[in-house]
Design a protein around this motif. Structure first.
Motif, PDB file in Angstrom:
ATOM      1  N   ILE A 119       0.840  -1.197   0.000  1.00 30.08           N
ATOM      2  CA  ILE A 119       0.000   0.000   0.000  1.00 30.08           C
ATOM      3  C   ILE A 119       0.878   1.252   0.000  1.00 30.08           C
ATOM      4  O   ILE A 119       0.614   2.227  -0.717  1.00 30.08           O
ATOM      5  CB  ILE A 119      -0.961   0.001   1.204  1.00 30.08           C
ATOM      6  CG1 ILE A 119      -2.028  -1.089   1.022  1.00 30.08           C
ATOM      7  CG2 ILE A 119      -1.634   1.354   1.361  1.00 30.08           C
ATOM      8  CD1 ILE A 119      -2.933  -1.257   2.223  1.00 30.08           C
ATOM      9  N   ASN A 120       1.941   1.210   0.784  1.00 35.59           N
ATOM     10  CA  ASN A 120       2.876   2.342   0.791  1.00 35.59           C
ATOM     11  C   ASN A 120       3.702   2.389  -0.490  1.00 35.59           C
ATOM     12  O   ASN A 120       3.906   3.456  -1.076  1.00 35.59           O
ATOM     13  CB  ASN A 120       3.798   2.245   2.002  1.00 35.59           C
ATOM     14  CG  ASN A 120       4.678   3.471   2.162  1.00 35.59           C
ATOM     15  OD1 ASN A 120       4.188   4.596   2.166  1.00 35.59           O
ATOM     16  ND2 ASN A 120       5.975   3.262   2.285  1.00 35.59           N
ATOM     17  N   TYR A 121       4.150   1.227  -0.958  1.00 36.05           N
ATOM     18  CA  TYR A 121       5.039   1.127  -2.116  1.00 36.05           C
ATOM     19  C   TYR A 121       4.330   1.470  -3.428  1.00 36.05           C
ATOM     20  O   TYR A 121       4.877   2.189  -4.274  1.00 36.05           O
ATOM     21  CB  TYR A 121       5.597  -0.299  -2.176  1.00 36.05           C
ATOM     22  CG  TYR A 121       6.512  -0.596  -3.333  1.00 36.05           C
ATOM     23  CD1 TYR A 121       7.875  -0.345  -3.258  1.00 36.05           C
ATOM     24  CD2 TYR A 121       6.016  -1.152  -4.513  1.00 36.05           C
ATOM     25  CE1 TYR A 121       8.717  -0.632  -4.320  1.00 36.05           C
ATOM     26  CE2 TYR A 121       6.844  -1.446  -5.578  1.00 36.05           C
ATOM     27  CZ  TYR A 121       8.185  -1.186  -5.475  1.00 36.05           C
ATOM     28  OH  TYR A 121       9.017  -1.470  -6.535  1.00 36.05           O
TER      29      TYR A 121
ATOM     30  N   THR B  36      11.483  -0.096   4.626  1.00 34.74           N
ATOM     31  CA  THR B  36      12.003  -0.888   3.502  1.00 34.74           C
ATOM     32  C   THR B  36      11.249  -0.578   2.219  1.00 34.74           C
ATOM     33  O   THR B  36      11.847  -0.456   1.140  1.00 34.74           O
ATOM     34  CB  THR B  36      11.905  -2.385   3.823  1.00 34.74           C
ATOM     35  OG1 THR B  36      12.605  -2.663   5.039  1.00 34.74           O
ATOM     36  CG2 THR B  36      12.500  -3.219   2.698  1.00 34.74           C
ATOM     37  N   SER B  37       9.916  -0.432   2.325  1.00 39.67           N
ATOM     38  CA  SER B  37       9.128  -0.111   1.132  1.00 39.67           C
ATOM     39  C   SER B  37       9.519   1.259   0.582  1.00 39.67           C
ATOM     40  O   SER B  37       9.593   1.447  -0.637  1.00 39.67           O
ATOM     41  CB  SER B  37       7.634  -0.144   1.466  1.00 39.67           C
ATOM     42  OG  SER B  37       7.279   0.913   2.345  1.00 39.67           O
ATOM     43  N   MET B  38       9.803   2.216   1.470  1.00 36.08           N
ATOM     44  CA  MET B  38      10.227   3.542   1.012  1.00 36.08           C
ATOM     45  C   MET B  38      11.595   3.479   0.330  1.00 36.08           C
ATOM     46  O   MET B  38      11.808   4.079  -0.732  1.00 36.08           O
ATOM     47  CB  MET B  38      10.276   4.513   2.187  1.00 36.08           C
ATOM     48  CG  MET B  38       8.937   4.920   2.739  1.00 36.08           C
ATOM     49  SD  MET B  38       9.041   6.346   3.842  1.00 36.08           S
ATOM     50  CE  MET B  38       9.376   7.659   2.669  1.00 36.08           C
ATOM     51  N   ILE B  39      12.521   2.752   0.936  1.00 35.26           N
ATOM     52  CA  ILE B  39      13.873   2.655   0.374  1.00 35.26           C
ATOM     53  C   ILE B  39      13.838   2.009  -1.009  1.00 35.26           C
ATOM     54  O   ILE B  39      14.465   2.497  -1.961  1.00 35.26           O
ATOM     55  CB  ILE B  39      14.790   1.872   1.325  1.00 35.26           C
ATOM     56  CG1 ILE B  39      15.013   2.668   2.616  1.00 35.26           C
ATOM     57  CG2 ILE B  39      16.121   1.555   0.651  1.00 35.26           C
ATOM     58  CD1 ILE B  39      15.710   1.887   3.706  1.00 35.26           C
TER      59      ILE B  39
ATOM     60  N   GLU C 122      15.223   7.256 -13.133  1.00 31.29           N
ATOM     61  CA  GLU C 122      15.664   8.593 -13.521  1.00 31.29           C
ATOM     62  C   GLU C 122      17.093   8.577 -14.051  1.00 31.29           C
ATOM     63  O   GLU C 122      17.428   9.313 -14.983  1.00 31.29           O
ATOM     64  CB  GLU C 122      15.551   9.551 -12.334  1.00 31.29           C
ATOM     65  CG  GLU C 122      14.106   9.861 -11.939  1.00 31.29           C
ATOM     66  CD  GLU C 122      14.027  10.781 -10.742  1.00 31.29           C
ATOM     67  OE1 GLU C 122      15.072  10.997 -10.085  1.00 31.29           O
ATOM     68  OE2 GLU C 122      12.923  11.287 -10.455  1.00 31.29           O
ATOM     69  N   GLU C 123      17.944   7.735 -13.441  1.00 32.12           N
ATOM     70  CA  GLU C 123      19.322   7.625 -13.920  1.00 32.12           C
ATOM     71  C   GLU C 123      19.359   7.036 -15.324  1.00 32.12           C
ATOM     72  O   GLU C 123      20.141   7.484 -16.178  1.00 32.12           O
ATOM     73  CB  GLU C 123      20.121   6.737 -12.959  1.00 32.12           C
ATOM     74  CG  GLU C 123      21.606   6.636 -13.265  1.00 32.12           C
ATOM     75  CD  GLU C 123      22.346   7.934 -13.009  1.00 32.12           C
ATOM     76  OE1 GLU C 123      23.508   8.023 -13.425  1.00 32.12           O
ATOM     77  OE2 GLU C 123      21.769   8.856 -12.395  1.00 32.12           O
ATOM     78  N   LYS C 124      18.489   6.055 -15.577  1.00 29.24           N
ATOM     79  CA  LYS C 124      18.411   5.455 -16.908  1.00 29.24           C
ATOM     80  C   LYS C 124      17.951   6.486 -17.932  1.00 29.24           C
ATOM     81  O   LYS C 124      18.496   6.566 -19.042  1.00 29.24           O
ATOM     82  CB  LYS C 124      17.446   4.270 -16.878  1.00 29.24           C
ATOM     83  CG  LYS C 124      17.418   3.453 -18.147  1.00 29.24           C
ATOM     84  CD  LYS C 124      16.507   2.244 -17.989  1.00 29.24           C
ATOM     85  CE  LYS C 124      16.472   1.420 -19.272  1.00 29.24           C
ATOM     86  NZ  LYS C 124      15.572   0.233 -19.125  1.00 29.24           N
TER      87      LYS C 124
ATOM     88  N   PHE D 128      12.152   4.429  -3.584  1.00 32.36           N
ATOM     89  CA  PHE D 128      13.013   5.544  -3.970  1.00 32.36           C
ATOM     90  C   PHE D 128      14.206   5.060  -4.793  1.00 32.36           C
ATOM     91  O   PHE D 128      14.640   5.752  -5.721  1.00 32.36           O
ATOM     92  CB  PHE D 128      13.488   6.299  -2.731  1.00 32.36           C
ATOM     93  CG  PHE D 128      12.545   7.373  -2.283  1.00 32.36           C
ATOM     94  CD1 PHE D 128      12.611   8.640  -2.826  1.00 32.36           C
ATOM     95  CD2 PHE D 128      11.585   7.114  -1.323  1.00 32.36           C
ATOM     96  CE1 PHE D 128      11.736   9.637  -2.419  1.00 32.36           C
ATOM     97  CE2 PHE D 128      10.699   8.100  -0.908  1.00 32.36           C
ATOM     98  CZ  PHE D 128      10.771   9.368  -1.455  1.00 32.36           C
ATOM     99  N   SER D 129      14.749   3.893  -4.458  1.00 30.91           N
ATOM    100  CA  SER D 129      15.862   3.365  -5.245  1.00 30.91           C
ATOM    101  C   SER D 129      15.411   3.005  -6.655  1.00 30.91           C
ATOM    102  O   SER D 129      16.145   3.229  -7.629  1.00 30.91           O
ATOM    103  CB  SER D 129      16.454   2.138  -4.554  1.00 30.91           C
ATOM    104  OG  SER D 129      15.501   1.083  -4.480  1.00 30.91           O
ATOM    105  N   GLN D 130      14.175   2.465  -6.769  1.00 34.15           N
ATOM    106  CA  GLN D 130      13.636   2.153  -8.089  1.00 34.15           C
ATOM    107  C   GLN D 130      13.446   3.425  -8.915  1.00 34.15           C
ATOM    108  O   GLN D 130      13.773   3.464 -10.103  1.00 34.15           O
ATOM    109  CB  GLN D 130      12.302   1.427  -7.939  1.00 34.15           C
ATOM    110  CG  GLN D 130      11.675   1.004  -9.259  1.00 34.15           C
ATOM    111  CD  GLN D 130      10.332   0.335  -9.061  1.00 34.15           C
ATOM    112  OE1 GLN D 130       9.902   0.088  -7.945  1.00 34.15           O
ATOM    113  NE2 GLN D 130       9.654   0.048 -10.159  1.00 34.15           N
TER     114      GLN D 130
END
Length: 392
Positions: free
Chosen positions: A56-58, A162-165, A175-177, A168-170
């Motif tokens: 739900i958060n992710y 963990t869901s936030m990390i 964005e980097e791609k 955000f990493s995804q």
């Protein structure tokens, strides 16, 4: 043969594998390295709460609220979600505790029936068990800061973090791609631009050389090459500016019309009229050429008589441009004929906002264009830049 897995399918597989690994580690008995299958049914509802909190958060709160700059709404929703998960988790654990207490009470009652001693030694324990059952769902049990509840709160916060990390990493990877792809596209565009710069310069120099060779033999041919060279020079060296002199733009239009007339037969009549003086006025480069090009592209009929009329009028610091041409058969059959007009209108919106007129319509097999824009005067522009206007 190498099988390619779609990124979304790969992500789903990784998530499933991750949850199964965590669940198996949680059920693993470290003493004899076996899976505690008896506790599996008890743990499944708790893991459902963890998974619901995570996704739900992710999948909802972060992309729908936090990534859209709705920070306050996200904070409120996240706190509400954590409270709901905590209450659900605690209620489930309390229900398990109540079942355990009830089982203990039933066991003691059976023991009491089997004992013949008048004073049953477990009466006090039975009373305590009934008190605990009455206190199972009391508000005091749902205080998240009490020691029994701290491990539960820590687990929920860990899953939430963990869901936030991961989210955000995804997003950072995505964005980097995009950034890397944009840089590659920019480099490719620069290389293509350099290639395009080399070819026109070569063509421009070649035209000048051919022009010098044709002067002694053919005046029409040399004049045509001179017009083409003039247009090419203008597009190479002048159009990179924000504004050019209106007189230069009109000169290029005259050269362009002259070159177009070379390929026309006597069946097509072209007229070009000018009213007013363009001296001292500036205009964005190549605004009028696309409209004239459309008139020649779609207004020439090789089988029947046709006409193209072009008019430029300068009055009251405004440019009024009009064209009318016969609608050829290929104009009617071409479904994409309006794309050029749409592009010109979009450019005018960016340059002049609402301070322009561009009307097009067809009547009696004739296509009309009416175009009007405000003109910038060179003296006014120089005055804005802190220079004195030229003396008249």
């Amino acid at each position: 043969m190498r099988i390619r897995i779609k990124p979304r399918v790969k992500m789903v597989i990784l998530h499933i594998a991750g949850w199964l690994s965590i669940l198996l580690i949680n059920l693993l008995d470290m003493d004899d390295m076996t899976i505690r299958t008896r506790t599996l049914n008890i743990n499944i509802p708790m893991w459902i709460i963890y998974i619901a909190l995570f996704y739900i958060n992710y999948s909802i709160l972060i992309p729908k609220l936090l990534f859209r700059k709705k920070t306050l709404a996200y904070i409120f929703s996240a706190l509400l979600l954590l409270c709901i998960c905590f209450v659900s988790f605690k209620t489930y654990l309390q229900s398990l505790r109540k079942e355990t207490l009830l089982e203990r009470i039933e066991y003691l009652k059976e023991e009491k029936k089997q004992k013949e001693h008048p004073k049953f030694p477990y009466d006090w324990e039975l009373k305590k068990l009934h008190w605990r059952i009455d206190d199972v769902y009391s508000i005091s049990q749902y205080n998240p800061l009490t020691p029994p509840n701290l491990p539960m709160v820590s687990g929920l916060l860990l899953v939430f973090a963990t869901s936030m990390i991961l989210r955000f990493s995804q997003r950072w990877k995505k964005e980097e791609k995009i950034r890397i792809a944009t840089e590659k596209e920019h480099i490719a565009s620069e290389l293509e631009y350099l290639k395009q710069q080399i070819n026109p310069h070569f063509l421009f120099n070649a035209l000048n050389s051919i022009y010098s060779l044709t002067i002694p033999y053919s005046t029409p041919a040399s004049n045509s090459i001179l017009k083409l060279s003039s247009i090419l020079r203008y597009m190479l060296y002048e159009t990179n500016r924000k504004q050019v002199m209106l007189s230069d733009e009109i000169s290029v239009i005259e050269d362009y019309i002259g070159l177009q007339e070379l390929r026309l037969t006597s069946k097509t009549k072209v007229t070009f009229r000018k009213e007013g003086s363009p001296e001292g006025y500036k205009i964005e480069p190549l605004l009028l050429i696309p409209l004239i090009e459309n008139a020649f592209k779609y207004g020439i009929d090789s089988t029947e008589p046709s006409f193209i009329n072009i008019s430029i009028k300068i009055e009251n610091n405004r440019l009024i441009f009009e064209t009318d041409n016969k609608i050829a058969v290929k104009k009617k059959e071409n479904e994409n004929s309006g794309i050029g007009i749409k592009n010109i209108r979009r450019r005018l919106e960016l340059l002049y906002h609402k301070d322009f007129i561009l009307n097009t319509y067809a009547k009696d097999n004739v296509f009309f264009v009416y175009f009007a824009i405000p003109l910038s005067h060179k003296a006014n522009l120089e005055n804005k830049e802190g220079k004195r206007p030229l003396p008249r």
